[in-house]
Design an enzyme around this catalytic site. Structure first.
Site, PDB file in Angstrom:
ATOM      1  N   ALA A  21       0.822  -1.220   0.000  1.00 54.55           N
ATOM      2  CA  ALA A  21       0.000   0.000   0.000  1.00 54.55           C
ATOM      3  C   ALA A  21       0.854   1.268   0.000  1.00 54.55           C
ATOM      4  CB  ALA A  21      -0.939  -0.003   1.201  1.00 54.55           C
ATOM      5  N   HIS A 133       3.041   5.764   3.002  1.00 53.40           N
ATOM      6  CA  HIS A 133       2.045   4.700   3.129  1.00 53.40           C
ATOM      7  C   HIS A 133       0.641   5.269   2.967  1.00 53.40           C
ATOM      8  CE1 HIS A 133      -0.063   1.166   4.629  1.00 53.40           C
ATOM      9  NE2 HIS A 133       1.082   0.513   4.546  1.00 53.40           N
ATOM     10  N   HIS A 134      -0.220   4.494   2.307  1.00 56.27           N
ATOM     11  CA  HIS A 134      -1.601   4.920   2.061  1.00 56.27           C
ATOM     12  C   HIS A 134      -2.387   5.085   3.361  1.00 56.27           C
ATOM     13  CE1 HIS A 134      -4.839   5.920  -0.501  1.00 56.27           C
ATOM     14  NE2 HIS A 134      -4.530   5.126  -1.512  1.00 56.27           N
ATOM     15  N   ALA A 135      -1.937   4.467   4.445  1.00 54.32           N
ATOM     16  CA  ALA A 135      -2.621   4.644   5.721  1.00 54.32           C
ATOM     17  C   ALA A 135      -2.468   6.065   6.245  1.00 54.32           C
ATOM     18  CB  ALA A 135      -2.072   3.664   6.763  1.00 54.32           C
ATOM     19  N   ASN A 319      -7.252   9.281   5.138  1.00 56.51           N
ATOM     20  CA  ASN A 319      -7.899   8.990   3.866  1.00 56.51           C
ATOM     21  C   ASN A 319      -9.320   9.522   3.852  1.00 56.51           C
ATOM     22  OD1 ASN A 319      -6.210   6.952   2.054  1.00 56.51           O
ATOM     23  ND2 ASN A 319      -5.736   6.580   4.205  1.00 56.51           N
TER      24      ASN A 319
END
Length: 476
Positions: A21, A133-135, A319
């Site tokens: 991710a 990181h997408h988090a 997000n």
């Protein structure tokens, strides 16, 4: 004391040895950039960029979503690295290096980002690869993080006059456990409330609307509530393609820049939006690639298209994005008819999205026990990826600034997105970023499914040329 939302945590949970991710960008700079100068700039700017100074603080036993903990003593020697390309230092070598870097997972014991200075690029240029990181951020948030490190002139701006904000420390282990248990006790009630609110809208929620009987149940619930109906969408079974199914641990990356004035010429000539043109160009390129690799399916591909939930000017953390699905008319031979079908599909998606805001995705995620989310996410990805992936390809278009930007005095020439592929979303991701008169497109593929990402990048240029020729032949 920020805590990851359930949606943020999902990007941690679904990671495996193959599903990574990381979202990233490859900046091409004019001239060479000194690592010490970049570190000095980061030391000034990072206190004002929360996403880059936080690391994970897990909850014991995984009873709740992790917290973010501020890292006051960032190790910039760890986060900022440099490598060199061997001669001749061409774009293909650069892309190959980025492919390897992008496939590596980030170390969760550190703040979840890395920057690589890539020297030795031909033509007096250098590469700057940044991944996070997408988090921690979504696509829009990631662009905002990058913007915080850039300047509008060759001379770096001084740091803001105000003092940076500091996060409160995360709770201690005992308080984390108490909060996690309280959340666990409240999950069933939250799930029931979500189900009651969502029942009249089952046929408006992506993926759920395809389940047999969802329309009947939603219609009955709406009649009881006295509400109307969302715009219809056709059923979207994703056809099998060479890039469908479980992906490997290896990536391929390629990039291409298209003049934004050519995209706008097509937009004006056919009365569509820039995003419609981008989607149609992607459809045309995928059609070309499929024709050369096994044949074009007789039905549309299903594209996963992210929509930002951020209000104009909003820069909230984490997000805030929804993932909608849209038919991509690769089965249509005529480029103009393909463009019109793409436009119609995107408009229907937008209409439905406006009536069925994706807060439901967040509410559904929040209603799941945190302790089960990791296992559920990985199990769902594995099962869906091996049986019937609902998406063939991910396509995204991110608007950017239309003026030159600089990093430590070096001018930013182009900026190519480097995004995510998964078992569920397919082995191809095409993401466009508009910057200073150019549409910079990054293509990420699975190495086994699409070994030559440059071929697909070239097909994007050809697909735009097809639309330009059609625009030139329009009656005056």
């Amino acid at each position: 004391m920020p805590q990851l939302t359930a949606l943020d945590a999902q990007f941690l949970h679904f990671e495996t040895a193959t599903n990574i991710a990381n979202i990233a960008g490859l900046a091409i700079l004019e001239g060479d950039l000194n690592r010490a100068d970049l570190q000095a700039l980061l030391e000034q700017r990072l206190p004002y960029v929360p996403a880059l100074r936080r690391k994970l603080a897990p909850v014991p036993l995984g009873l709740d979503h992790p917290y973010w903990e501020q890292e006051d003593d960032l190790d910039l020697d760890y986060h900022v690295r440099e490598i060199g390309l061997p001669p001749p230092g061409d774009d293909h070598q650069l892309a190959e290096q980025v492919s390897r870097l992008h496939a590596r997972r980030l170390d969760r014991s550190h703040p979840l980002w890395e920057i690589y200075l890539i020297h030795g690029l031909s033509g007096g240029r250098m590469g700057l690869y940044t991944k996070i990181h997408h988090a921690a951020v979504d696509g829009i948030g990631g662009a905002d993080v990058l913007a915080a490190l850039l300047d509008m002139g060759p001379t770096p701006a001084p740091p803001p006059a105000e003092e940076p904000e500091h996060d409160a420390p995360p709770p201690g282990r005992a308080e984390m456990l108490a909060r996690g248990l309280a959340r666990l006790a409240g999950n069933p009630a939250q799930a029931l409330r979500f189900a009651a609110r969502a029942m009249p809208h089952l046929d408006e929620i992506p993926v759920v609307s395809w389940v047999p009987g969802s329309g009947v149940v939603a219609g009955l619930a709406r009649r009881v509530a006295g509400s109307g109906r969302a715009p219809d969408l056709p059923a979207l079974p994703a056809p099998r393609t060479p890039f469908s199914g479980p992906i490997s641990a290896h990536r391929r990356f390629a990039f291409v820049s298209l003049p934004l004035d050519e995209v706008k010429r097509v937009r004006k000539g056919f009365g569509v939006t820039v995003n419609d043109v981008v989607m149609a160009v992607c459809a045309g390129a995928l059609r070309r690639w499929l024709a050369a690799h096994g044949g074009v399916p007789q039905q549309p591909l299903v594209a996963g298209v992210p929509f930002s939930l951020r209000a104009v000017g909003e820069d909230g953390p984490g997000n805030q994005v929804a993932f909608m699905t849209a038919p991509l008319a690769v089965h249509v031979d005529d480029p103009v008819e393909r463009l019109h079908q793409v436009r119609e599909a995107m408009q229907r998606i937008k209409d439905r999205f406006a009536l069925a805001p994706a807060r439901w995705l967040r509410e559904f995620s929040e209603s799941m026990p945190a302790a089960l989310m990791g296992l559920a996410s990985r199990s769902a990805f594995g099962l869906v990826g091996q049986t019937a992936p609902p998406i063939n390809v991910a396509v995204s278009n991110v608007p950017g600034p239309q003026f030159p930007l600089y990093v430590c005095g070096a001018r930013l020439l182009t900026h190519y997105p480097v995004s995510v592929i998964t078992d569920v979303s397919g082995g191809v991701n095409i993401t466009a970023f508009s910057y200073d008169g150019s549409l910079d497109i990054g293509v990420v593929t699975d190495r086994k499914m699409v070994p030559d990402a440059w071929e697909l990048a070239g097909d994007l240029r050809e697909a735009l040329d097809d639309l330009l020729i059609a625009e030139e032949n329009l009656p005056q």
